[in-house]
Motif scaffolding. Structure first.
Motif, PDB file in Angstrom:
ATOM      1  N   ALA A  11       0.850  -1.187   0.000  1.00  0.00           N
ATOM      2  CA  ALA A  11       0.000   0.000   0.000  1.00  0.00           C
ATOM      3  C   ALA A  11       0.887   1.238   0.000  1.00  0.00           C
ATOM      4  O   ALA A  11       1.987   1.237   0.561  1.00  0.00           O
ATOM      5  CB  ALA A  11      -0.906   0.012   1.228  1.00  0.00           C
ATOM      6  N   ILE A  12       0.375   2.281  -0.642  1.00  0.00           N
ATOM      7  CA  ILE A  12       0.995   3.603  -0.587  1.00  0.00           C
ATOM      8  C   ILE A  12       0.046   4.464   0.242  1.00  0.00           C
ATOM      9  O   ILE A  12      -1.136   4.578  -0.083  1.00  0.00           O
ATOM     10  CB  ILE A  12       1.194   4.191  -1.993  1.00  0.00           C
ATOM     11  N   VAL A  13       0.577   5.038   1.315  1.00  0.00           N
ATOM     12  CA  VAL A  13      -0.255   5.744   2.282  1.00  0.00           C
ATOM     13  C   VAL A  13       0.236   7.181   2.437  1.00  0.00           C
ATOM     14  O   VAL A  13       1.426   7.413   2.655  1.00  0.00           O
ATOM     15  CB  VAL A  13      -0.196   5.049   3.667  1.00  0.00           C
ATOM     16  N   ARG A  14      -0.691   8.113   2.313  1.00  0.00           N
ATOM     17  CA  ARG A  14      -0.398   9.496   2.708  1.00  0.00           C
ATOM     18  C   ARG A  14      -0.998   9.635   4.090  1.00  0.00           C
ATOM     19  O   ARG A  14      -2.213   9.582   4.265  1.00  0.00           O
ATOM     20  CB  ARG A  14      -1.021  10.512   1.770  1.00  0.00           C
ATOM     21  N   LEU A  15      -0.136   9.759   5.090  1.00  0.00           N
ATOM     22  CA  LEU A  15      -0.592   9.830   6.467  1.00  0.00           C
ATOM     23  C   LEU A  15      -1.324  11.143   6.719  1.00  0.00           C
ATOM     24  O   LEU A  15      -0.965  12.188   6.152  1.00  0.00           O
ATOM     25  CB  LEU A  15       0.581   9.697   7.438  1.00  0.00           C
ATOM     26  N   GLY A  16      -2.332  11.088   7.564  1.00  0.00           N
ATOM     27  CA  GLY A  16      -3.071  12.289   7.938  1.00  0.00           C
ATOM     28  C   GLY A  16      -2.172  13.278   8.660  1.00  0.00           C
ATOM     29  O   GLY A  16      -1.170  12.907   9.288  1.00  0.00           O
ATOM     30  N   ALA A  17      -2.529  14.543   8.594  1.00  0.00           N
ATOM     31  CA  ALA A  17      -1.705  15.615   9.154  1.00  0.00           C
ATOM     32  C   ALA A  17      -1.456  15.455  10.646  1.00  0.00           C
ATOM     33  O   ALA A  17      -0.389  15.820  11.144  1.00  0.00           O
ATOM     34  CB  ALA A  17      -2.352  16.965   8.868  1.00  0.00           C
ATOM     35  N   LEU A  18      -2.409  14.901  11.370  1.00  0.00           N
ATOM     36  CA  LEU A  18      -2.272  14.784  12.820  1.00  0.00           C
ATOM     37  C   LEU A  18      -1.902  13.372  13.274  1.00  0.00           C
ATOM     38  O   LEU A  18      -1.822  13.111  14.479  1.00  0.00           O
ATOM     39  CB  LEU A  18      -3.578  15.223  13.495  1.00  0.00           C
ATOM     40  N   ALA A  19      -1.685  12.479  12.343  1.00  0.00           N
ATOM     41  CA  ALA A  19      -1.385  11.086  12.692  1.00  0.00           C
ATOM     42  C   ALA A  19      -0.002  10.965  13.319  1.00  0.00           C
ATOM     43  O   ALA A  19       0.933  11.673  12.952  1.00  0.00           O
ATOM     44  CB  ALA A  19      -1.460  10.205  11.450  1.00  0.00           C
ATOM     45  N   ASP A  20       0.097  10.046  14.268  1.00  0.00           N
ATOM     46  CA  ASP A  20       1.402   9.726  14.833  1.00  0.00           C
ATOM     47  C   ASP A  20       2.245   9.036  13.775  1.00  0.00           C
ATOM     48  O   ASP A  20       1.721   8.363  12.886  1.00  0.00           O
ATOM     49  CB  ASP A  20       1.251   8.796  16.043  1.00  0.00           C
ATOM     50  N   THR A  21       3.552   9.168  13.888  1.00  0.00           N
ATOM     51  CA  THR A  21       4.444   8.455  12.989  1.00  0.00           C
ATOM     52  C   THR A  21       4.380   6.974  13.334  1.00  0.00           C
ATOM     53  O   THR A  21       4.546   6.600  14.499  1.00  0.00           O
ATOM     54  CB  THR A  21       5.887   8.972  13.136  1.00  0.00           C
ATOM     55  N   PRO A  22       4.114   6.123  12.343  1.00  0.00           N
ATOM     56  CA  PRO A  22       4.011   4.695  12.649  1.00  0.00           C
ATOM     57  C   PRO A  22       5.373   4.125  13.065  1.00  0.00           C
ATOM     58  O   PRO A  22       6.414   4.578  12.588  1.00  0.00           O
ATOM     59  CB  PRO A  22       3.536   4.067  11.339  1.00  0.00           C
ATOM     60  N   PRO A  23       5.354   3.144  13.946  1.00  0.00           N
ATOM     61  CA  PRO A  23       6.626   2.536  14.366  1.00  0.00           C
ATOM     62  C   PRO A  23       7.225   1.716  13.235  1.00  0.00           C
ATOM     63  O   PRO A  23       6.506   1.133  12.424  1.00  0.00           O
ATOM     64  CB  PRO A  23       6.216   1.640  15.533  1.00  0.00           C
ATOM     65  N   THR A  24       8.542   1.709  13.187  1.00  0.00           N
ATOM     66  CA  THR A  24       9.241   0.889  12.201  1.00  0.00           C
ATOM     67  C   THR A  24       9.014  -0.582  12.549  1.00  0.00           C
ATOM     68  O   THR A  24       9.207  -0.974  13.698  1.00  0.00           O
ATOM     69  CB  THR A  24      10.749   1.200  12.220  1.00  0.00           C
ATOM     70  N   PRO A  25       8.594  -1.397  11.572  1.00  0.00           N
ATOM     71  CA  PRO A  25       8.360  -2.811  11.873  1.00  0.00           C
ATOM     72  C   PRO A  25       9.679  -3.554  12.089  1.00  0.00           C
ATOM     73  O   PRO A  25      10.757  -3.048  11.751  1.00  0.00           O
ATOM     74  CB  PRO A  25       7.636  -3.331  10.631  1.00  0.00           C
ATOM     75  N   GLU A  26       9.563  -4.746  12.629  1.00  0.00           N
ATOM     76  CA  GLU A  26      10.751  -5.579  12.815  1.00  0.00           C
ATOM     77  C   GLU A  26      11.331  -5.967  11.467  1.00  0.00           C
ATOM     78  O   GLU A  26      10.622  -6.032  10.465  1.00  0.00           O
ATOM     79  CB  GLU A  26      10.375  -6.844  13.596  1.00  0.00           C
ATOM     80  N   ARG A  27      12.624  -6.227  11.450  1.00  0.00           N
ATOM     81  CA  ARG A  27      13.271  -6.687  10.218  1.00  0.00           C
ATOM     82  C   ARG A  27      12.556  -7.924   9.692  1.00  0.00           C
ATOM     83  O   ARG A  27      12.060  -8.725  10.468  1.00  0.00           O
ATOM     84  CB  ARG A  27      14.733  -7.021  10.470  1.00  0.00           C
ATOM     85  N   GLY A  28      12.510  -8.041   8.374  1.00  0.00           N
ATOM     86  CA  GLY A  28      11.860  -9.186   7.772  1.00  0.00           C
ATOM     87  C   GLY A  28      10.381  -8.964   7.501  1.00  0.00           C
ATOM     88  O   GLY A  28       9.692  -9.863   7.035  1.00  0.00           O
ATOM     89  N   ALA A  29       9.889  -7.747   7.781  1.00  0.00           N
ATOM     90  CA  ALA A  29       8.472  -7.450   7.579  1.00  0.00           C
ATOM     91  C   ALA A  29       8.220  -6.861   6.200  1.00  0.00           C
ATOM     92  O   ALA A  29       7.273  -6.132   5.991  1.00  0.00           O
ATOM     93  CB  ALA A  29       7.980  -6.497   8.665  1.00  0.00           C
ATOM     94  N   GLY A  30       9.073  -7.164   5.241  1.00  0.00           N
ATOM     95  CA  GLY A  30       8.892  -6.655   3.888  1.00  0.00           C
ATOM     96  C   GLY A  30       9.453  -5.252   3.729  1.00  0.00           C
ATOM     97  O   GLY A  30      10.057  -4.687   4.635  1.00  0.00           O
ATOM     98  N   PHE A  31       9.223  -4.693   2.555  1.00  0.00           N
ATOM     99  CA  PHE A  31       9.670  -3.338   2.239  1.00  0.00           C
ATOM    100  C   PHE A  31       8.861  -2.359   3.084  1.00  0.00           C
ATOM    101  O   PHE A  31       7.645  -2.482   3.202  1.00  0.00           O
ATOM    102  CB  PHE A  31       9.446  -3.072   0.743  1.00  0.00           C
ATOM    103  N   TRP A  32       9.521  -1.369   3.661  1.00  0.00           N
ATOM    104  CA  TRP A  32       8.858  -0.351   4.467  1.00  0.00           C
ATOM    105  C   TRP A  32       9.634   0.936   4.289  1.00  0.00           C
ATOM    106  O   TRP A  32      10.841   0.980   4.543  1.00  0.00           O
ATOM    107  CB  TRP A  32       8.846  -0.770   5.933  1.00  0.00           C
ATOM    108  N   SER A  33       8.977   1.981   3.818  1.00  0.00           N
ATOM    109  CA  SER A  33       9.664   3.248   3.586  1.00  0.00           C
ATOM    110  C   SER A  33       8.766   4.396   4.004  1.00  0.00           C
ATOM    111  O   SER A  33       7.619   4.499   3.550  1.00  0.00           O
ATOM    112  CB  SER A  33      10.020   3.388   2.100  1.00  0.00           C
TER     113      SER A  33
END
Length: 127
Positions: A11-33
């Motif tokens: 998924a490509i997500v544009r986070l809402g203006a007031l949303a918390d920054t999501p935590p970085t997942p553990e290694r091995g959880a696929g591509f995350w940027s």
């Protein structure tokens, strides 16, 4: 170029203006940027990792990721152009991301087969 299709739907997500920054997942959880520029924060992650956001997130699901097998020298030119040109000719939209070692191109999952055919037709190897 040699390209590999990553497993999973993204998924490509544009986070809402007031949303918390999501935590970085553990290694091995696929591509995350996560990219932050000014007021915009865009996240690319496996669909299962899309954060719940009641603050107006825009989520576009169903993308697949093509990895350019690297590492690539940072002085190389035309890498993305050599991929974008045949994909554009085939009518496949892209969402490119670059990292230090390589380039990544997201394509709609429904157009993956056409994207791979276009890239092979342009002389690229897909594995």
């Amino acid at each position: 170029m040699r390209l590999r299709v990553l497993e999973g739907d993204y998924a490509i997500v544009r986070l809402g203006a007031l949303a918390d920054t999501p935590p970085t997942p553990e290694r091995g959880a696929g591509f995350w940027s996560l990219t932050e520029v000014g007021e915009e924060r865009s996240l690319v992650c496996l669909e299962d990792l899309v954060p719940e956001d009641g603050d107006g997130a825009t989520v576009v699901r169903g993308w697949r990721i093509l990895e350019v097998l690297g590492p690539l020298d940072l002085g190389l030119t035309g890498v993305l152009a050599s991929l974008a040109t045949p994909l554009a000719a085939a009518g496949v939209p892209i969402f490119p991301i670059a990292t230090h070692d390589t380039d990544w191109v997201l394509v709609p999952g429904a157009q993956l087969d056409g994207a791979l055919a276009a890239l092979r037709g342009a002389g690229h190897e897909t594995i």
